[in-house]
Design an enzyme around this catalytic site. Structure first.
Site, PDB file in Angstrom:
ATOM      1  N   SER A 143       0.829  -1.203   0.000  1.00  0.00           N
ATOM      2  CA  SER A 143       0.000   0.000   0.000  1.00  0.00           C
ATOM      3  C   SER A 143       0.873   1.267   0.000  1.00  0.00           C
ATOM      4  O   SER A 143       1.609   1.507  -0.940  1.00  0.00           O
ATOM      5  CB  SER A 143      -0.965  -0.039   1.188  1.00  0.00           C
ATOM      6  N   ASP A 254     -10.148  -4.731  -4.167  1.00  0.00           N
ATOM      7  CA  ASP A 254      -9.566  -3.703  -3.311  1.00  0.00           C
ATOM      8  C   ASP A 254     -10.494  -2.487  -3.318  1.00  0.00           C
ATOM      9  O   ASP A 254     -10.697  -1.855  -4.357  1.00  0.00           O
ATOM     10  CB  ASP A 254      -8.183  -3.331  -3.840  1.00  0.00           C
ATOM     11  N   HIS A 284      -7.774  -5.424  -0.313  1.00  0.00           N
ATOM     12  CA  HIS A 284      -6.656  -4.501  -0.169  1.00  0.00           C
ATOM     13  C   HIS A 284      -5.489  -5.114   0.591  1.00  0.00           C
ATOM     14  O   HIS A 284      -4.329  -4.899   0.229  1.00  0.00           O
ATOM     15  CB  HIS A 284      -7.116  -3.216   0.536  1.00  0.00           C
TER      16      HIS A 284
END
Length: 311
Positions: A143, A254, A284
């Protein structure tokens, strides 16, 4: 043109943006491994990197062969996540060097979270690279960590020899923020905008209350100053000068960082050796057993690829 190579066995598809033949065939041949389930194995001991005028950073390090692996966590995540520990177990099984760490203001590291910025966390990553890691490194960024790994590769091209991004959030919060309405006009007839915070409201109250199912409170409170500082570190507005091999993993479910973001990143990176791998059922966090297996196989594949050129 991107070449798609589906693999029904694992439920993902690889998209190659260069002459690299893709990972599908090699990963499909690799059997699942059980090493990462051994939670009772001895872990690396906790150490601290002392920095003058900067917060001390907590990290765990395994010494071993090169290339080493460094795991860069996501926003407000610490070094003890499932993916980081799984990669450590894999590196231990191969005898490769590995580092996981906490950003300043997070976990066991020093620092005040309220004062943290993307720029300061970028310095944290570079400190780990410069003062803890030895030899060439493969960076694995999750991320926000995927955004920071790109910055590290740009700043330290002689040391970063490959990248693996997991739901890479390049330009992340900045893009989300600018997608908000600037302000809701009093005569607006669209009820859906009435419950959405506007850029003007966030600026006036000094923070953005961003809903999230990954926080026990149900939302993150993100300082307006954090967003404005992050604008100085955006990358997608121009070619990204990263020339090493890059693998971008992303779940198509996601709900935080759309999977199309990885395609944007791949398109901007100048390296000819870039693959995007999409998991149809991945979310995610990408921390299910099959997600972890894909991540480890991707690392394994890169180590094999680089072993002929890395001393």
């Amino acid at each position: 043109m991107a070449a798609w190579a589906p693999c029904r066995r694992w439920g993902w598809a690889a998209v190659s943006f260069g002459r690299h033949p893709g990972l599908s065939a090699s990963l499909a041949r690799k059997p699942p491994r059980a090493w990462w389930l051994s939670a009772c194995r001895q872990k690396a001991s906790l150490s601290f990197l002392n920095r003058s005028e900067l917060p001390n950073l907590a990290y765990k390090r395994l010494k071993g062969k090169t290339p080493g692996i460094i795991f860069i966590p996501g926003y407000l995540s610490n070094m003890n996540g499932i993916k980081a520990v799984a990669v450590e177990e894999f590196c231990k099984s191969l005898g490769h060097a590995f580092i996981r760490f906490d950003y300043s203001g997070i976990g066991s590291s020093d620092g005040n979270l309220a004062e943290c910025t993307v720029g300061k966390w970028r310095k944290d990553v570079l400190s780990i690279l410069d003062d803890v890691a030895e030899g060439p490194q493969i960076l694995v960024g999750s991320s926000l960590g995927g955004w920071l790994m790109l910055h590290a590769a740009i700043a330290r091209p002689e040391k970063v020899i490959a990248l693996i991004g997991i739901a890479t959030a390049a330009d992340g919060l900045v893009t989300q923020y600018h997608a908000l309405p600037v302000e809701v006009l009093a005569y607006s007839f669209n009820p859906s905008t009435w419950e959405t915070e506007t850029q003007k409201e966030i600026e006036m109250k000094g923070e953005w209350t961003l809903p999230s199912r990954y926080n026990k409170e149900g939302y993150f409170r993100i300082p307006y100053s954090f967003i404005k500082e992050a604008e100085h570190h955006c990358l997608l507005h121009s070619p990204i000068p990263v020339t090493c091999p890059v693998r971008l993993l992303h779940g198509m479910k996601d709900e935080i960082v759309p999977w199309q973001r990885s395609l944007q990143v791949a398109d901007r990176i100048v390296s000819p050796d870039v693959d995007v791998i999409l998991r149809k059922q991945g979310d995610h966090r990408m921390k299910e057993k099959a997600d972890i297996h894909l991540l480890i196989c991707t690392i394994d594949d890169l180590i094999d690829k680089l072993s002929t050129v890395v001393p």
